[in-house]
Scaffold this motif. Sequence first.
Motif, PDB file in Angstrom:
ATOM      1  N   ARG A  98       4.073   4.042   7.740  1.00  8.34           N
ATOM      2  CA  ARG A  98       4.681   5.257   7.193  1.00  8.34           C
ATOM      3  C   ARG A  98       6.116   5.429   7.652  1.00  8.34           C
ATOM      4  O   ARG A  98       7.000   5.787   6.909  1.00  8.34           O
ATOM      5  N   ALA A 102       0.828  -1.218   0.000  1.00  4.66           N
ATOM      6  CA  ALA A 102       0.000   0.000   0.000  1.00  4.66           C
ATOM      7  C   ALA A 102       0.859   1.263   0.000  1.00  4.66           C
ATOM      8  O   ALA A 102       0.539   2.251   0.661  1.00  4.66           O
ATOM      9  N   GLY A 103       1.956   1.225  -0.736  1.00  4.02           N
ATOM     10  CA  GLY A 103       2.816   2.399  -0.888  1.00  4.02           C
ATOM     11  C   GLY A 103       3.485   2.845   0.404  1.00  4.02           C
ATOM     12  O   GLY A 103       3.870   4.004   0.537  1.00  4.02           O
ATOM     13  N   GLY A 158      -1.087   4.841   8.450  1.00  5.89           N
ATOM     14  CA  GLY A 158      -0.946   5.499   9.743  1.00  5.89           C
ATOM     15  C   GLY A 158      -1.191   4.509  10.870  1.00  5.89           C
ATOM     16  O   GLY A 158      -1.547   3.350  10.629  1.00  5.89           O
ATOM     17  N   THR A 159      -1.024   5.003  12.125  1.00  6.66           N
ATOM     18  CA  THR A 159      -1.087   4.101  13.281  1.00  6.66           C
ATOM     19  C   THR A 159      -2.439   3.389  13.390  1.00  6.66           C
ATOM     20  O   THR A 159      -2.482   2.157  13.512  1.00  6.66           O
ATOM     21  N   ALA A 160      -3.531   4.137  13.371  1.00  8.72           N
ATOM     22  CA  ALA A 160      -4.847   3.530  13.608  1.00  8.72           C
ATOM     23  C   ALA A 160      -5.186   2.508  12.525  1.00  8.72           C
ATOM     24  O   ALA A 160      -5.677   1.414  12.828  1.00  8.72           O
ATOM     25  N   LEU A 161      -4.892   2.862  11.287  1.00  3.06           N
ATOM     26  CA  LEU A 161      -5.192   1.939  10.188  1.00  3.06           C
ATOM     27  C   LEU A 161      -4.303   0.693  10.280  1.00  3.06           C
ATOM     28  O   LEU A 161      -4.750  -0.422   9.984  1.00  3.06           O
ATOM     29  N   SER A 162      -3.053   0.888  10.713  1.00  2.00           N
ATOM     30  CA  SER A 162      -2.151  -0.259  10.896  1.00  2.00           C
ATOM     31  C   SER A 162      -2.704  -1.199  11.951  1.00  2.00           C
ATOM     32  O   SER A 162      -2.675  -2.419  11.794  1.00  2.00           O
ATOM     33  N   SER A 188       2.199   3.560   3.260  1.00  2.00           N
ATOM     34  CA  SER A 188       1.501   4.799   3.610  1.00  2.00           C
ATOM     35  C   SER A 188       0.523   4.673   4.780  1.00  2.00           C
ATOM     36  O   SER A 188      -0.277   5.569   4.998  1.00  2.00           O
TER      37      SER A 188
END
Lengths: 545, 60
Positions: A287, A60-61, A65-69, A63
Motif C-alpha cells: 500500500r 493486486a492494485g 497490507g503488512t500481514a498479507l505482504s 493494495s
Amino acid sequence: MNTCTCFRRPRVCATTEHVAADLSLTGIDLAIIACYLAGSVVIGLWANRVTTGLRGYLVAGHSLGTALSVATMTGSELGLITVMYQAQKGFTGGFAALHIGVIAGLVALFVGLTGLIVVPLRRAGVMTIPEFYEQRFGRKTRVLGGTLLAVGGLLNMGLFLRIGSQFIVAVSGLDPSGGTLPAIMTGLLVLVLIYTVLGGMVSVVLTDYIQFVVLSAGLLLTVFLLLQQFGLDTLFATVDHHLGPAGLDPTIGEAGFGPGYISWMAVLGLVSVAIWPTAVTRALCARDEQVVKNQYILSSIGFLVRFMLPCLLGICAFTWLSQAPDTTLLTSSGGELVPASSGEVVTHFQVAGGRIQENIEAFPAMLPEVLPVGLLGIVCAAMLAALMSTHDSYLLCWASVIAHDVIAPVRASRGRPLSEPGQLLLTRVLIVAVGLWVLIWGVFYSPSQDVWDYIGITGAVYFTGAIAVLLGGLYWSRASATGAVLALLAGLSAIVGLGPVQRALGFVEPIPSWQVGLITLGISAVAMAAGSLLFPDKNVGGTTK
Amino acid sequence: MSLAAWQSLWTAVLYGGLGLFAVVSVYVAIAGFWDIRRMLSALAAEARESGETSGSDPTD
C-alpha cells in the motif's frame, strides 16, 4: 513380498527390487492432500471475479497490507524447492549450513530498517524492475534488462517442478521409473496454471495466504516432532561423527563452505530480498512505503526460517539414515558410487538393497518413517502448498516481465502499442508457455551440482548485472544508460558457472559456482562504473534518456 | 570460535528462530485475514470506478 523391518514402522516391500513398492501414504493422508488441492484451486478461481485491469492482475492494485505482504512473500519464497535444496545442504553440510539462513535473515532485516533499494522502487510507482530501468535509463535498457531477467529466471525456475515431483515420488513410495515423474509434474503444473492464468496476482495472494498458514503449521509441527524424536544432542553427535568440525564451523572449507562461499551467501541474501523480482514484486504491491519496511522487518524471520528449518530437516534425514540398519551411504568418486567414509560428502544412499537414491531424496524418504498417519498428509499438503505458492508467483512474474517489459515496449517503439486487454491476454498466454518450458526443462535437464548452487548461478545471469544497475540507478546520479547496458551484459558471463557449460568450454577442474558469481559481480560493477564515467548521459539526472 | 561455541550458537539460532517464526505465523494468520478483506474492498471500489468510466461493471 515379505515384511520389511528396516524402518520404524514395518512396511511391505520387495527387498530384491524396490525398497517400497507400495504407497507410503494412507487413505487419510491422500484425502487431506486432495481436499487441500481442491480448496486452493477453487479459491484461486474465485479470485478471477474480483480482478480487473492490468494493475489488478499484476500488482493486486497496490493494495496489500503488512500481514498479507508477509504471507505472500514468505509463501512464494519458501517453496518446496527451497525446502528440498536446503535440506540437501543440511544433509551434506550439517549445522554449518545454517549460516545461509542467518545471513539471509540479517540482510532482510537490514533492508527493512533502511529501505535499501525496495523503498525507492516502491516510490517510483513501477510494476516491475525493468520498468524502473526505462524510467532511469531509457527503453532499450528496459528491453535488455527484461530479456536477461527472463533468461535468468527461466533457467532458475527450470528445476522447480522436477524437484517438487521428486519429493512426491520419494514421500509416496511411487516407482520413479517410466512416466511417473513427468505425469506428476504435469498434474501439479495444470493445477497451478488454472488459477494463476485466471486470477493473476489477486489469486496468487489469496492462495499464498492459505498456503502460508498450512505451510507454517506443517513445518513447525514437523520440526517439533523430529526434534522430539531425534534430540538435538543426537543430531550434533551424528554431524560431528561424520563431518567433524566442518559440520559446525562454516568458515572451514571441507564441507563445501568457507569464507568465499559465505561472501557469496551474503550477495545471494541481498539478491533474495531486494533484487529478485518475485520478492521485490511484493514490495511493489504494498500500500505504501511504511508497509514495505514493516514487510521486510517481519519477513526477516521468514527469510531466516526458509533456510534454517529445511537445513534442520536435512540433518534429521542424515541422522535417520545413519541410524537405519542395512543402509549404505555412498559418495561419487571418479564418476562411480562408492561407500562414503567419515568426512566425505554423501551424494547417494541405498536402503535395504533397494533403489539407489540421490541425497536430495533423503528428507522426503524419511517422512513416512517418522510421521504418524494423518500428520503425514498435513505435512505433504504443506509441502504441496510450498510448491504451488512458489510456482504461481514465478509463473506470473516471468510471464509479466516478458509481456510487460520485452514485447510491449518493443511493439510500442514500432508504433504498434498493445492495449491493456491485449497485454493481459499476452501475459496469460505466456504464463502457460513458461509452464510448458518448466515442464520440458525439468524432464530433460539433470543438474551436476547441488540444486542450491545451480539456482544461485542461474539467477546470477540476471542479478549480478541488476545489482549494479539498481544501486547505480537509485543512488548514483552519474550512472548512465551505457553503464547500465554494459553491466547487464557483463552479468551474462555468470552462465560459465553451470556444470555443462564448463564441460563444453573444456575446463578440466570445475570452478565453484560461488567463485564465478563473485567474479561476475565484480565485472558488472566495474562495467557500470566505467561505462557511466566514460559515456555519460547527455541529460544527467533526467528521467528518460 | 571453539566448536562448543558454534554448537551453542546454532542451538540458540534454532530455538530463537522457531519461537519467532511461531509468533509471526500467528500474527500473519490473523492480521492477514483482515488485510484480505481490505484488499478485496479496494479492488471492488476500483472495479466500480472503472465500470462507471466504461459504462459497465467488470465484476458482474
